[in-house]
Scaffold this motif. Sequence first.
Motif, PDB file in Angstrom:
ATOM      1  N   VAL A 107      39.741  42.412  45.833  1.00 59.68           N
ATOM      2  CA  VAL A 107      39.693  41.744  47.134  1.00 59.68           C
ATOM      3  C   VAL A 107      40.441  42.583  48.161  1.00 59.68           C
ATOM      4  O   VAL A 107      41.625  42.882  47.973  1.00 59.68           O
ATOM      5  CB  VAL A 107      40.300  40.334  47.058  1.00 59.68           C
ATOM      6  CG1 VAL A 107      40.190  39.635  48.410  1.00 59.68           C
ATOM      7  CG2 VAL A 107      39.612  39.512  45.973  1.00 59.68           C
ATOM      8  N   THR A 108      39.764  42.943  49.239  1.00 56.71           N
ATOM      9  CA  THR A 108      40.373  43.844  50.225  1.00 56.71           C
ATOM     10  C   THR A 108      40.760  43.149  51.525  1.00 56.71           C
ATOM     11  O   THR A 108      41.353  43.783  52.396  1.00 56.71           O
ATOM     12  CB  THR A 108      39.406  44.991  50.563  1.00 56.71           C
ATOM     13  OG1 THR A 108      38.208  44.445  51.136  1.00 56.71           O
ATOM     14  CG2 THR A 108      39.058  45.786  49.326  1.00 56.71           C
ATOM     15  N   GLY A 129      51.825  38.908  37.108  1.00 51.95           N
ATOM     16  CA  GLY A 129      51.232  37.702  36.554  1.00 51.95           C
ATOM     17  C   GLY A 129      49.782  37.854  36.164  1.00 51.95           C
ATOM     18  O   GLY A 129      49.369  37.423  35.086  1.00 51.95           O
ATOM     19  N   HIS A 130      48.986  38.455  37.037  1.00 51.18           N
ATOM     20  CA  HIS A 130      47.572  38.699  36.765  1.00 51.18           C
ATOM     21  C   HIS A 130      47.006  39.490  37.937  1.00 51.18           C
ATOM     22  O   HIS A 130      47.654  39.657  38.973  1.00 51.18           O
ATOM     23  CB  HIS A 130      46.785  37.399  36.596  1.00 51.18           C
ATOM     24  CG  HIS A 130      45.719  37.470  35.543  1.00 51.18           C
ATOM     25  ND1 HIS A 130      44.843  38.539  35.443  1.00 51.18           N
ATOM     26  CD2 HIS A 130      45.373  36.609  34.544  1.00 51.18           C
ATOM     27  CE1 HIS A 130      44.013  38.330  34.438  1.00 51.18           C
ATOM     28  NE2 HIS A 130      44.318  37.183  33.863  1.00 51.18           N
ATOM     29  N   LEU A 173      40.219  35.151  39.528  1.00 49.95           N
ATOM     30  CA  LEU A 173      38.924  34.643  39.980  1.00 49.95           C
ATOM     31  C   LEU A 173      38.040  34.284  38.786  1.00 49.95           C
ATOM     32  O   LEU A 173      37.369  33.244  38.784  1.00 49.95           O
ATOM     33  CB  LEU A 173      38.235  35.682  40.859  1.00 49.95           C
ATOM     34  CG  LEU A 173      38.781  35.828  42.281  1.00 49.95           C
ATOM     35  CD1 LEU A 173      38.207  37.072  42.948  1.00 49.95           C
ATOM     36  CD2 LEU A 173      38.461  34.594  43.117  1.00 49.95           C
ATOM     37  N   ALA A 174      38.025  35.157  37.784  1.00 47.17           N
ATOM     38  CA  ALA A 174      37.201  34.901  36.604  1.00 47.17           C
ATOM     39  C   ALA A 174      37.648  33.636  35.879  1.00 47.17           C
ATOM     40  O   ALA A 174      36.817  32.803  35.475  1.00 47.17           O
ATOM     41  CB  ALA A 174      37.252  36.098  35.662  1.00 47.17           C
ATOM     42  N   VAL A 175      38.961  33.466  35.696  1.00 42.11           N
ATOM     43  CA  VAL A 175      39.488  32.283  35.012  1.00 42.11           C
ATOM     44  C   VAL A 175      39.125  31.021  35.787  1.00 42.11           C
ATOM     45  O   VAL A 175      38.656  30.023  35.208  1.00 42.11           O
ATOM     46  CB  VAL A 175      41.012  32.393  34.839  1.00 42.11           C
ATOM     47  CG1 VAL A 175      41.598  31.053  34.377  1.00 42.11           C
ATOM     48  CG2 VAL A 175      41.365  33.488  33.847  1.00 42.11           C
ATOM     49  N   ALA A 176      39.328  31.047  37.105  1.00 40.60           N
ATOM     50  CA  ALA A 176      39.045  29.870  37.932  1.00 40.60           C
ATOM     51  C   ALA A 176      37.555  29.551  37.948  1.00 40.60           C
ATOM     52  O   ALA A 176      37.150  28.376  37.889  1.00 40.60           O
ATOM     53  CB  ALA A 176      39.550  30.103  39.356  1.00 40.60           C
TER      54      ALA A 176
END
Length: 263
Positions: free
Chosen positions: A24-25, A240-241, A247-250
Amino acid sequence: MLQNNLLRNISQGQICKAIGVKVVTSNEIILLAKAAGYDSVFIDLEHSVLTLEDMGRLCSTSLLSGITPFVRVPRECGRGFVQRVLDGGAMGIVFPHISTVEEAQLAVSMTKYPPRGQRSLTAALPQYDFQRVSAKDLIPQLNSIGSTVIIQVETKTCLENIDAIAAVEGVEVLLLGANDLSLELGILGEWEHSLFHNALDTIAAAVRKGGKIFGIAGLYSRPDISKHAVQVLGAKYVLGHLDIGLLAVAMNKNVEQLSALDK
């Protein structure tokens, strides 16, 4: 001078919570990180296609938001590239795949101003909101709190040289790179393996002996090991991540919720 949240949190007995950015930019990712309560952003130029322009925008937004931006540069990227990243607003550089004392010393040389290093001096830096600051004030401030040298521990050779690397003046953080280190040790992702836990203990001991800061990265799916690293081994900087992982987890969770609607 904007504060370094890593150093501030340590002085207050707290860990520094970081989020990684590699996809994400837009500025919104920094604002979301601020709202969530992160202290630092780990901008990844090693494993991404982010440009220097992207990096500069993310750093400037971080500085304005009160989040400390650290930037991981590509392996063996050179003095000129590191210079541009620092001048673009980074408050510290993450150097991957450092294995020897000489490489650690070079990292310090590229990051710090004389007499500690050989960084070139320029004016109107984003760390100071592009205001003119005298060199006699700028140099000691940036050397002490505005140009953190973070060495990633992710090779077997680095582990073998860890005490000597931790003794290098100017190196401030030893950051576990869990995935690459486990790959080098031949135990990729085997977080319960004795070799991996021995490596954690070795890094922590070197940090204590050298008076450095212990950081961990790559243990996103193992909060139990991260907790052990923080509460027992004294880790203070925790990645943390990464944005793509969050994004993938959510998204996966959201699809599960949506799929359950018609069951």
